[in-house]
Write an enzyme that holds these catalytic residues in place. Structure first.
Site, PDB file in Angstrom:
ATOM      1  N   TYR A  53      43.386  37.775  75.514  1.00 31.96           N
ATOM      2  CA  TYR A  53      41.885  37.422  75.462  1.00 31.96           C
ATOM      3  C   TYR A  53      41.096  38.606  75.260  1.00 31.96           C
ATOM      4  CZ  TYR A  53      43.719  32.829  77.057  1.00 31.96           C
ATOM      5  OH  TYR A  53      44.554  31.865  77.088  1.00 31.96           O
ATOM      6  N   PRO A  65      42.874  20.868  77.851  1.00 30.40           N
ATOM      7  CA  PRO A  65      42.979  19.644  78.583  1.00 30.40           C
ATOM      8  C   PRO A  65      42.121  18.478  78.067  1.00 30.40           C
ATOM      9  CG  PRO A  65      41.704  21.137  79.944  1.00 30.40           C
ATOM     10  CD  PRO A  65      42.140  21.971  78.623  1.00 30.40           C
ATOM     11  N   GLY A  70      40.189  16.352  71.798  1.00 28.49           N
ATOM     12  CA  GLY A  70      39.997  15.002  71.312  1.00 28.49           C
ATOM     13  C   GLY A  70      39.203  14.210  72.173  1.00 28.49           C
TER      14      GLY A  70
END
Length: 280
Positions: A59, A204, A207
């Protein structure tokens, strides 16, 4: 009566954290207002009781680690900042690189950036297919024995790879992609539960935040919650070894995510969610 779920887990059998953590990947690190907002988000996470924060060398090439140190050092005694190594920038591109010398170098950089003498949980970001697994995990074992890391974790692995790694060293955590609507790594979660290994699902709420299926939105409406909160509550109910690490760069989303720890699903709601088509 709602089912009582454990709110904490002991990583490696001894390191106690609250199960709902925070993934720092989305925090902007460039100087300016966006970085200042990132600092506020990280500090707010700790204020809300988060004791597990996930970052990685990948990152920003360590910039995310530096950001967390700027925001949170000196760290509260109960805060676990876990980072990952094993991806390196070569020729302008990020590639898997699990050579022992690279892992050792990245751990040394992480110690400096995070301003700590020991990383309590260090995870291998991916298994490098061009380096023997025994060499990669063995290097982390040596770093543990040298006192630079406390516990060892793996990420995006199969059950077979987990078994092979455990022949070499104790594995305290596994970080695989997993959610209510994406259960491809269900066998890995089952293996972790059987062994008491922490399972940190990344993405987690995939969608659930946008385009959630009707079954999920219906349960959310019943609970006056967001679909993402319901997805997190489902994960917390799924197994006591599950430690979700939802990420965000916004304080309001952070607060919504943390509040999911207090959201309780009844048996019928869990059953309806279980029946949703999760990619497997």
């Amino acid at each position: 009566m709602p089912t009582m779920r454990s709110t904490t887990f002991r990583v490696g059998g001894d390191l106690k954290v609250r199960r709902l953590g925070f993934g720092a990947m989305q925090l902007p690190t460039d100087p300016g207002p966006a970085r200042e907002a990132s600092v506020r988000v990280a500090r707010r996470a700790v204020e809300l009781g988060v004791t597990l924060i996930d970052t990685a060398h990948l990152y920003g090439g360590g910039a995310n680690e530096e950001l967390l140190a700027e925001a949170l050092h000196p760290y509260p005694e109960d805060l676990l900042v876990t980072t990952k190594v094993g991806v390196a920038r070569t020729g302008g591109e990020w590639r898997l690189d699990g050579r022992p010398e690279v892992l050792r170098e990245q751990v040394d950089h992480a110690l400096r950036r995070l301003r700590v003498e020991r990383i309590e949980l260090l995870q291998l970001h991916r298994i490098d297919p061009e380096t023997p697994l025994a060499d990669q995990v063995g290097a982390l074992r040596d770093l543990r024995d040298a006192g630079k890391i406390g516990r060892i974790g793996l990420s995006e692995i199969s059950v077979t790879e987990l078994d092979e790694a455990r022949q070499i060293v104790d594995i305290a955590s596994v970080q695989n992609r997993y959610s209510l609507l994406d259960r491809e790594h269900e066998p890995v979660l089952v293996a972790c539960e059987a062994a008491g290994i922490a399972f940190l699902p990344w993405r987690p709420v995939a969608g659930a935040a946008t385009g959630a299926p009707d079954g999920l939105t219906a349960v959310a409406a019943e609970l006056a919650a967001t679909p993402a909160q319901v997805a997190l509550a489902w994960l917390l109910d799924r197994s006591p070894v599950v430690l979700p690490i939802p990420g965000t760069a916004r304080v309001d989303h952070l607060e919504e995510n943390v509040a999911a720890a207090d959201l309780h699903l009844d048996a019928a709601q869990r059953e309806r969610l279980d029946r949703l088509p999760g990619r497997a």
